[in-house]
Design a protein around this motif. Structure first.
Motif, PDB file in Angstrom:
ATOM      1  N   UNK A   1       1.070  -1.077   0.036  1.00 54.14           N
ATOM      2  CA  UNK A   1       0.048  -0.009   0.428  1.00 54.14           C
ATOM      3  C   UNK A   1       0.914   1.203   0.281  1.00 54.14           C
ATOM      4  N   UNK A   2       0.498   2.230  -1.466  1.00 55.06           N
ATOM      5  CA  UNK A   2       1.325   3.087  -1.306  1.00 55.06           C
ATOM      6  C   UNK A   2       0.838   4.365  -0.720  1.00 55.06           C
ATOM      7  N   UNK A   3       0.528   5.325   0.275  1.00 53.06           N
ATOM      8  CA  UNK A   3      -0.015   6.537   1.087  1.00 53.06           C
ATOM      9  C   UNK A   3       0.431   8.115   0.448  1.00 53.06           C
TER      10      UNK A   3
ATOM     11  N   UNK B   1       3.178   0.475   2.907  1.00 58.07           N
ATOM     12  CA  UNK B   1       3.076  -0.593   4.536  1.00 58.07           C
ATOM     13  C   UNK B   1       3.414  -2.177   2.497  1.00 58.07           C
ATOM     14  N   UNK B   2       4.119  -3.161   3.846  1.00 55.21           N
ATOM     15  CA  UNK B   2       4.098  -3.826   3.062  1.00 55.21           C
ATOM     16  C   UNK B   2       2.734  -5.023   4.440  1.00 55.21           C
ATOM     17  N   UNK B   3       2.300  -6.438   2.916  1.00 48.92           N
ATOM     18  CA  UNK B   3       1.762  -7.231   3.780  1.00 48.92           C
ATOM     19  C   UNK B   3       1.759  -8.901   2.542  1.00 48.92           C
ATOM     20  N   UNK B   4       2.405  -9.443   3.984  1.00 47.94           N
ATOM     21  CA  UNK B   4       2.542 -10.632   2.891  1.00 47.94           C
ATOM     22  C   UNK B   4       1.504 -11.212   2.983  1.00 47.94           C
TER      23      UNK B   4
ATOM     24  N   UNK C   1      -1.097  -2.585  -4.340  1.00 49.49           N
ATOM     25  CA  UNK C   1      -0.348  -3.228  -5.605  1.00 49.49           C
ATOM     26  C   UNK C   1       0.308  -4.530  -4.956  1.00 49.49           C
ATOM     27  N   UNK C   2       0.281  -5.304  -5.653  1.00 49.23           N
ATOM     28  CA  UNK C   2       0.996  -6.812  -5.776  1.00 49.23           C
ATOM     29  C   UNK C   2       2.644  -6.720  -6.188  1.00 49.23           C
ATOM     30  N   UNK C   3       3.414  -6.877  -5.018  1.00 48.10           N
ATOM     31  CA  UNK C   3       4.605  -7.027  -5.960  1.00 48.10           C
ATOM     32  C   UNK C   3       5.080  -8.711  -5.815  1.00 48.10           C
ATOM     33  N   UNK C   4       6.407  -9.104  -7.221  1.00 43.97           N
ATOM     34  CA  UNK C   4       6.273 -10.188  -6.396  1.00 43.97           C
ATOM     35  C   UNK C   4       8.149 -10.123  -6.430  1.00 43.97           C
TER      36      UNK C   4
END
Length: 157
Positions: free
Chosen positions: A28-30, A153-156, A99-102
């Motif tokens: 999530x990019x705020x 914020x990153x979330x697995x 977004x989703x990062x791989x």
């Protein structure tokens, strides 16, 4: 025939216990409140030497403005990797995007970093709006921005 069946069972067993080569993370990019056009953001994987290795995602899908993300463009403009599948719309001031990062598992806890660069038309460019080491703990974290990004914020998954 018994050898073929035994070989088939062995291959299936190995495949069942094989770990994934990569994992996905929600990002999530705020954005901070600012006026003007939407921000272009390049999310990149940097190797332990601080060099670009891979573009993970780009917020902004009009190639005309990619050169405004100066440092990333020095890498991307040379290699010209097809990034159509990893692009999305720009993000305006005060808004957020998910977004989703791989990310390849073999890059975690090995000295790699993730960099978020941001640029807005007729405004500033921030080479390291957010940058952090790619560690197991950081992949569950929140990071404050230095430019147009308030935090990520990153979330697995």
């Amino acid at each position: 025939m018994k050898k073929i069946i035994a070989l088939f069972i062995t291959v299936l067993t190995l495949m069942a216990f094989n770990t994934n080569d990569s994992a996905t993370y929600k990002c999530m990019i705020q954005m901070k409140n600012y006026t003007g056009e939407g921000a272009y953001i390049a999310i990149s994987l940097l190797n332990p030497n601080g060099e670009y290795e891979q573009t993970l995602y780009v917020q902004g899908d009009d190639e005309e403005w990619y050169s405004d993300i100066t440092e990333w463009w020095k890498f991307q403009g040379k290699v010209r990797t097809d990034i159509d599948a990893i692009t999305g719309a720009t993000i305006s001031g005060g808004n957020r995007a998910i977004t989703v990062l791989k990310i390849d598992n073999d890059k975690i806890d090995k000295g790699y970093k993730i960099r978020f660069e941001s640029a807005v038309e007729d405004q500033e460019y921030y080479k390291d709006d957010v940058e952090f080491e790619l560690t197991t703990d950081n992949l569950k974290g929140k990071f404050e921005g230095n430019g147009f990004i308030r935090y990520i914020r990153l979330m697995p998954q």
